[in-house]
Design a protein around this motif. Structure first.
Motif, mmCIF file in Angstrom:
data_model
loop_
_atom_site.group_PDB
_atom_site.id
_atom_site.type_symbol
_atom_site.label_atom_id
_atom_site.label_comp_id
_atom_site.label_asym_id
_atom_site.label_seq_id
_atom_site.Cartn_x
_atom_site.Cartn_y
_atom_site.Cartn_z
ATOM 1 N N LEU A 91 0.811 -1.214 0.000
ATOM 2 C CA LEU A 91 0.000 0.000 0.000
ATOM 3 C C LEU A 91 0.847 1.268 0.000
ATOM 4 O O LEU A 91 0.322 2.354 -0.204
ATOM 5 N N LEU A 92 2.144 1.112 0.242
ATOM 6 C CA LEU A 92 2.999 2.278 0.420
ATOM 7 C C LEU A 92 4.180 2.209 -0.535
ATOM 8 O O LEU A 92 5.013 1.298 -0.445
ATOM 9 N N ASP A 93 4.247 3.171 -1.446
ATOM 10 C CA ASP A 93 5.328 3.229 -2.429
ATOM 11 C C ASP A 93 6.347 4.285 -2.005
ATOM 12 O O ASP A 93 6.470 5.355 -2.605
ATOM 13 N N LYS A 94 7.044 3.966 -0.931
ATOM 14 C CA LYS A 94 8.089 4.837 -0.404
ATOM 15 C C LYS A 94 9.284 3.960 -0.018
ATOM 16 O O LYS A 94 9.114 2.804 0.354
ATOM 17 N N PRO A 95 10.506 4.509 -0.088
ATOM 18 C CA PRO A 95 11.676 3.705 0.323
ATOM 19 C C PRO A 95 11.538 3.260 1.779
ATOM 20 O O PRO A 95 11.119 4.047 2.634
ATOM 21 N N LYS A 96 11.906 2.017 2.050
ATOM 22 C CA LYS A 96 11.851 1.534 3.434
ATOM 23 C C LYS A 96 12.985 2.155 4.236
ATOM 24 O O LYS A 96 14.083 2.376 3.707
ATOM 25 N N PRO A 97 12.760 2.436 5.503
ATOM 26 C CA PRO A 97 13.838 2.947 6.359
ATOM 27 C C PRO A 97 14.978 1.934 6.455
ATOM 28 O O PRO A 97 14.789 0.742 6.201
ATOM 29 N N VAL A 98 16.140 2.398 6.857
ATOM 30 C CA VAL A 98 17.292 1.499 6.980
ATOM 31 C C VAL A 98 17.118 0.539 8.150
ATOM 32 O O VAL A 98 17.746 -0.522 8.184
ATOM 33 N N LYS A 99 16.280 0.903 9.118
ATOM 34 C CA LYS A 99 16.001 0.031 10.256
ATOM 35 C C LYS A 99 14.654 -0.651 10.069
ATOM 36 O O LYS A 99 13.766 -0.127 9.394
ATOM 37 N N GLN A 100 14.502 -1.823 10.703
ATOM 38 C CA GLN A 100 13.228 -2.534 10.655
ATOM 39 C C GLN A 100 12.181 -1.746 11.446
ATOM 40 O O GLN A 100 12.513 -1.036 12.401
#
Length: 335
Positions: free
Chosen positions: A287-296
């Motif tokens: 649902l979200l087209d954004k880069p994932k953060p470097v942390k979980q």
């Protein structure tokens, strides 16, 4: 050396964030908690710390309130352990995935944690440490009842198995309350994020067995796994229904959550946890087209809690200070 479980990508690939095995044990030579005095408790801690020399050793009395909160937020210790009055000790492995609480409800609480759905790996590690301790110390054990514990529900194997699980869609529906009596018939319960007596945050719960007497380790784990599958099926049904009829609304909630996390200047722990829950499901279900953060995502959830924020700042902080510091931390993560 392996890494702490909460840094693993396995915490972000399905509703199950982590697997935990806890073993309750008592030493034959000491009275149980109800009759244990402070000198004996202190001696027991010292004896155990000398016996398990490969772990880092900490005395709870020497830790600040903020340091204790950090260990709680990492699920290394329990709220009950913090509240204890007797001398207490803590043993921790280098990767923090194995730990031993000394003088919690029982003399010894062995805990093993793994990322994702990995109860078998967690059990193997816990049993290995259990065997190491038993080579050096004599447990309180009965040939008929098994390991003797302070609480009768733990007698037998002394094993408590649990998953930490993300259930945001079930939490929003009436199905959630109706599901609890069903799983309780099989000796399974849902608790808050830090276990018994705590509340859920960000849609995260612990699902675990309630009793151990008369059951083998394999039976306990099998029942837990079966009931967890049922709970996840209900979560999937609630998710499919909501996304099938209100997908645009859900996408809007996810993107709004991302925006607030990326740009807010002040945010409470509860609001941040709820927003991170939205972002996690956004990544999980496309649902979200954004880069994932470097942390979980769960690691971020953990690091915005009071103890971690105060450790990062290097000082005690009041609630307002933490709200500003939390927002600053989140802006750095989501920028």
């Amino acid at each position: 050396m392996s890494s702490p479980w909460f840094t693993s990508e396995k915490t972000d690939i399905n509703p199950i964030l982590s697997s935990r095995i806890r073993l309750a044990r008592n030493l034959r030579k000491y009275p149980f908690q109800q009759k244990l005095n402070a000198p004996n408790a202190a001696y027991m801690v010292q004896e155990m710390q000398e016996a398990i020399s490969i772990f880092h050793k900490l005395d709870m009395q020497n830790l600040s309130e903020a340091e204790q909160k950090v260990f709680l937020e990492k699920h290394i210790i329990s709220p009950e352990f913090i509240r204890g009055l007797l001398p207490r000790g803590l043993l921790i492995s280098d990767d923090q995935n194995l730990s031993v609480m000394l003088n919690e409800a029982d003399h010894i609480r062995i805990q093993s944690m793994q990322a994702g759905d990995a109860l078998s790996d967690a059990l193997t590690a816990a049993n290995r440490l259990d065997d190491l301790i038993e080579e050096r110390m004599e447990y309180a054990f009965h040939h008929e009842y098994g390991y003797l514990t302070a609480c009768p529900t733990n007698t037998g194997t002394g094993l408590r198995a649990s998953y930490m699980i993300h259930l945001p869609f079930l939490e929003r529906t009436d199905q959630f309350k109706s599901l609890l009596p069903i799983i309780s018939k099989f000796g399974i319960t849902l608790r808050g994020i830090y276990g018994e007596g705590t509340e859920s945050m960000g849609g995260i719960y612990q699902i675990s067995n309630q009793t151990t007497m008369g059951k083998t380790e394999e039976e306990i784990i099998q029942v837990l796994q079966n009931m967890t599958i049922k709970v996840m099926e209900h979560e999937a049904q609630a998710r499919d229904k909501m996304l099938g009829t209100h997908r645009a609304d859900q996408e809007n909630m996810v993107y709004r959550a991302y925006g607030v996390l990326a740009y807010s200047r002040k945010i409470t722990a509860k609001e941040a946890m709820d927003l991170l829950s939205e972002v996690r499901l956004g990544y999980l279900y496309g649902l979200l087209d954004k880069p994932k953060p470097v942390k979980q995502i769960y690691q971020i959830m953990m690091e915005i809690q009071p103890g971690h924020l105060q450790r990062i700042a290097g000082r005690e902080m009041d609630e307002l200070d933490r709200d500003y510091a939390r927002a600053e931390y989140l802006r750095e993560i989501f920028k």
